[in-house]
Scaffold this motif. Structure first.
Motif, PDB file in Angstrom:
ATOM      1  N   ILE A  73       1.090  -1.220  -0.219  1.00 37.90           N
ATOM      2  CA  ILE A  73       0.119   0.313   0.029  1.00 37.90           C
ATOM      3  C   ILE A  73       1.288   1.143  -0.170  1.00 37.90           C
ATOM      4  O   ILE A  73       2.108   1.177   0.314  1.00 37.90           O
ATOM      5  CB  ILE A  73      -0.671   0.011   1.330  1.00 37.90           C
ATOM      6  CG1 ILE A  73      -1.848   1.336   1.250  1.00 37.90           C
ATOM      7  CG2 ILE A  73      -0.039   0.694   2.462  1.00 37.90           C
ATOM      8  CD1 ILE A  73      -3.136   0.811   2.137  1.00 37.90           C
ATOM      9  N   PRO A  74       0.534   2.616  -0.584  1.00 39.18           N
ATOM     10  CA  PRO A  74       1.198   3.291  -0.766  1.00 39.18           C
ATOM     11  C   PRO A  74       1.461   4.170   0.690  1.00 39.18           C
ATOM     12  O   PRO A  74       0.689   3.738   1.482  1.00 39.18           O
ATOM     13  CB  PRO A  74       0.523   4.200  -1.741  1.00 39.18           C
ATOM     14  CG  PRO A  74       0.367   3.433  -2.557  1.00 39.18           C
ATOM     15  CD  PRO A  74      -0.714   2.356  -1.904  1.00 39.18           C
ATOM     16  N   ILE A 126       1.092   7.601   3.020  1.00 38.94           N
ATOM     17  CA  ILE A 126       1.274   8.783   2.914  1.00 38.94           C
ATOM     18  C   ILE A 126       1.783   9.744   3.659  1.00 38.94           C
ATOM     19  O   ILE A 126       2.667  10.443   3.963  1.00 38.94           O
ATOM     20  CB  ILE A 126      -0.222   8.856   3.884  1.00 38.94           C
ATOM     21  CG1 ILE A 126      -1.514   9.418   4.325  1.00 38.94           C
ATOM     22  CG2 ILE A 126       0.386   8.101   5.717  1.00 38.94           C
ATOM     23  CD1 ILE A 126      -2.441   9.420   4.836  1.00 38.94           C
ATOM     24  N   LEU A 162      -5.436   9.325   1.693  1.00 40.41           N
ATOM     25  CA  LEU A 162      -4.840   9.248   0.719  1.00 40.41           C
ATOM     26  C   LEU A 162      -5.123   8.217  -0.257  1.00 40.41           C
ATOM     27  O   LEU A 162      -6.969   7.960  -0.071  1.00 40.41           O
ATOM     28  CB  LEU A 162      -3.845   7.637   1.302  1.00 40.41           C
ATOM     29  CG  LEU A 162      -3.571   6.979   0.108  1.00 40.41           C
ATOM     30  CD1 LEU A 162      -2.268   7.298  -0.301  1.00 40.41           C
ATOM     31  CD2 LEU A 162      -2.431   6.143   0.889  1.00 40.41           C
ATOM     32  N   LEU A 163      -5.331   8.594  -1.625  1.00 35.75           N
ATOM     33  CA  LEU A 163      -6.026   7.930  -2.842  1.00 35.75           C
ATOM     34  C   LEU A 163      -4.927   7.154  -3.390  1.00 35.75           C
ATOM     35  O   LEU A 163      -4.091   7.475  -3.395  1.00 35.75           O
ATOM     36  CB  LEU A 163      -6.334   8.435  -3.968  1.00 35.75           C
ATOM     37  CG  LEU A 163      -7.571   9.631  -3.614  1.00 35.75           C
ATOM     38  CD1 LEU A 163      -8.206  10.726  -4.264  1.00 35.75           C
ATOM     39  CD2 LEU A 163      -8.325   8.804  -3.120  1.00 35.75           C
ATOM     40  N   GLY A 164      -5.225   5.668  -3.514  1.00 39.52           N
ATOM     41  CA  GLY A 164      -3.780   4.439  -3.876  1.00 39.52           C
ATOM     42  C   GLY A 164      -4.230   3.561  -4.532  1.00 39.52           C
ATOM     43  O   GLY A 164      -5.694   2.952  -4.267  1.00 39.52           O
ATOM     44  N   GLU A 165      -3.701   2.563  -4.318  1.00 38.91           N
ATOM     45  CA  GLU A 165      -3.987   1.385  -4.712  1.00 38.91           C
ATOM     46  C   GLU A 165      -3.159   0.327  -3.240  1.00 38.91           C
ATOM     47  O   GLU A 165      -2.289   0.575  -3.606  1.00 38.91           O
ATOM     48  CB  GLU A 165      -2.836   0.335  -6.433  1.00 38.91           C
ATOM     49  CG  GLU A 165      -3.618  -0.815  -6.914  1.00 38.91           C
ATOM     50  CD  GLU A 165      -2.759  -0.952  -8.289  1.00 38.91           C
ATOM     51  OE1 GLU A 165      -3.632  -0.992  -8.729  1.00 38.91           O
ATOM     52  OE2 GLU A 165      -1.592  -1.893  -7.826  1.00 38.91           O
ATOM     53  N   GLN A 178      -5.872  -6.138  -6.199  1.00 39.93           N
ATOM     54  CA  GLN A 178      -5.223  -5.086  -6.258  1.00 39.93           C
ATOM     55  C   GLN A 178      -6.291  -4.413  -6.286  1.00 39.93           C
ATOM     56  O   GLN A 178      -7.164  -4.017  -7.722  1.00 39.93           O
ATOM     57  CB  GLN A 178      -4.843  -4.755  -7.445  1.00 39.93           C
ATOM     58  CG  GLN A 178      -3.089  -5.727  -7.313  1.00 39.93           C
ATOM     59  CD  GLN A 178      -2.755  -5.214  -8.924  1.00 39.93           C
ATOM     60  OE1 GLN A 178      -2.785  -6.096 -10.052  1.00 39.93           O
ATOM     61  NE2 GLN A 178      -0.906  -4.585  -8.432  1.00 39.93           N
ATOM     62  N   LEU A 205      -7.709  -0.686  -6.264  1.00 46.74           N
ATOM     63  CA  LEU A 205      -7.814   0.841  -5.740  1.00 46.74           C
ATOM     64  C   LEU A 205      -8.335   2.169  -4.716  1.00 46.74           C
ATOM     65  O   LEU A 205     -10.194   1.176  -4.450  1.00 46.74           O
ATOM     66  CB  LEU A 205      -8.304   1.779  -6.556  1.00 46.74           C
ATOM     67  CG  LEU A 205      -7.399   2.275  -8.992  1.00 46.74           C
ATOM     68  CD1 LEU A 205      -7.583   2.610  -9.867  1.00 46.74           C
ATOM     69  CD2 LEU A 205      -5.998   3.018  -7.980  1.00 46.74           C
ATOM     70  N   GLN A 248      -9.809   4.506  -1.135  1.00 42.73           N
ATOM     71  CA  GLN A 248      -9.611   5.225  -0.701  1.00 42.73           C
ATOM     72  C   GLN A 248      -9.559   5.321   0.951  1.00 42.73           C
ATOM     73  O   GLN A 248     -10.324   4.810   1.449  1.00 42.73           O
ATOM     74  CB  GLN A 248     -10.499   6.435  -0.928  1.00 42.73           C
ATOM     75  CG  GLN A 248     -11.676   6.408  -0.212  1.00 42.73           C
ATOM     76  CD  GLN A 248     -12.660   7.361  -0.801  1.00 42.73           C
ATOM     77  OE1 GLN A 248     -12.360   8.077  -1.502  1.00 42.73           O
ATOM     78  NE2 GLN A 248     -14.195   6.438  -0.995  1.00 42.73           N
TER      79      GLN A 248
END
Length: 259
Positions: A180-181, A183, A190-193, A209, A211, A213
């Motif tokens: 996870i990315p 922050i 966070l918006l990510g994958e 996987q 996407l 928030q």
């Protein structure tokens, strides 16, 4: 010391504010400000297009005022509309009717046609040549944006129906967040994958996987346990898999992290 879970209490307070009439009114006002700002800027552009660059006549004042009025209105309206939409829906970048891009393009198209008609141009002049392509292009883009937004809302409604179905016939199992990315320190969301590993009913190890928030307090870390809702009849169908907090059990729980 408290006898109430503070995280659950915070969620309850936030949920109670969703759809509040004051946020609906604020969305209408901020949306109108976006459209107005974009319209004034477009009218200003067409006003400049009507000016003969070789004339010594003093320019009509509206084009200059457009930068003073239009640009600040567009920026402030965009920020306010995004913030109020999040308070109304409880989700970042989720707009109940139309998003700021559609409002901006629609307002720009309206202002562009007004400017092309010569309302904000120097006396006795109007844009010539191919200037009509500016409002025409904005009109086409506004229509496409409106259609895209409508399609997105239709897909979201279909996704909610599918989620309700899978909650009845599906399985909820523990999964592990494997990636996870990070922050940024100054960000609250966070918006990510996210990549999650789980084991289906047949004992097959799978990775999905998605996407998503997350608000900072709810953001999982690599290695954390999360809940995975999946359809045992189609465990590989990612359209029928949802990720949620480890204690997720309801549709609201599993839609909280979804875009």
């Amino acid at each position: 010391m408290s006898t109430t879970d503070p995280v659950a209490e915070r969620r309850r307070r936030e949920a109670a504010k969703l759809g509040a009439p004051r946020y609906a009114v604020a969305l209408v006002i901020s949306g109108a400000v976006i459209a107005l700002g974009a319209g004034v800027l477009a009218a200003m552009l067409l006003g400049f297009g009507a000016m003969d660059e070789f004339t010594e006549a003093a320019p009509f004042p509206w084009p200059g005022l457009g930068m003073v009025i239009g640009l600040p209105a567009l920026i402030l309206g965009f920020l306010a509309h995004t913030g109020f939409a999040r308070k109304y829906t409880g989700r970042p970048l989720d707009y109940p009717l139309v998003g700021p891009l559609t409002l901006m393009l629609g307002g720009g198209a309206t202002g562009g046609w007004i400017g092309w008609a010569g309302w904000f141009a120097p006396a006795g002049s109007r844009p010539g040549g191919l200037w009509w392509l500016v409002p025409a292009g904005l009109t086409v883009l506004a229509a496409l944006s409106l259609a895209s937004g409508a399609g997105s809302r239709i897909r979201k409604r279909a996704g909610r129906r599918t989620l309700a179905e899978v909650l009845v016939s599906g399985r909820i199992t523990a999964g592990e967040a494997t990636a996870i990315p990070d922050i940024s320190p100054e960000s609250n969301a966070l918006l990510g994958e996210i990549v999650v590993r789980f084991v289906d009913d047949a004992g097959t190890e799978r990775w999905v996987q998605r996407l998503g928030q997350w608000k900072r307090p709810e953001l999982p870390k690599t290695g954390d346990t999360v809940a995975v809702l999946f359809d045992p009849a189609a465990p590989g169908d990612t359209n029928r898999i949802w990720i949620g907090p480890a204690d997720a059990r309801t549709a609201e729980d599993f839609s909280r992290w979804s875009l």
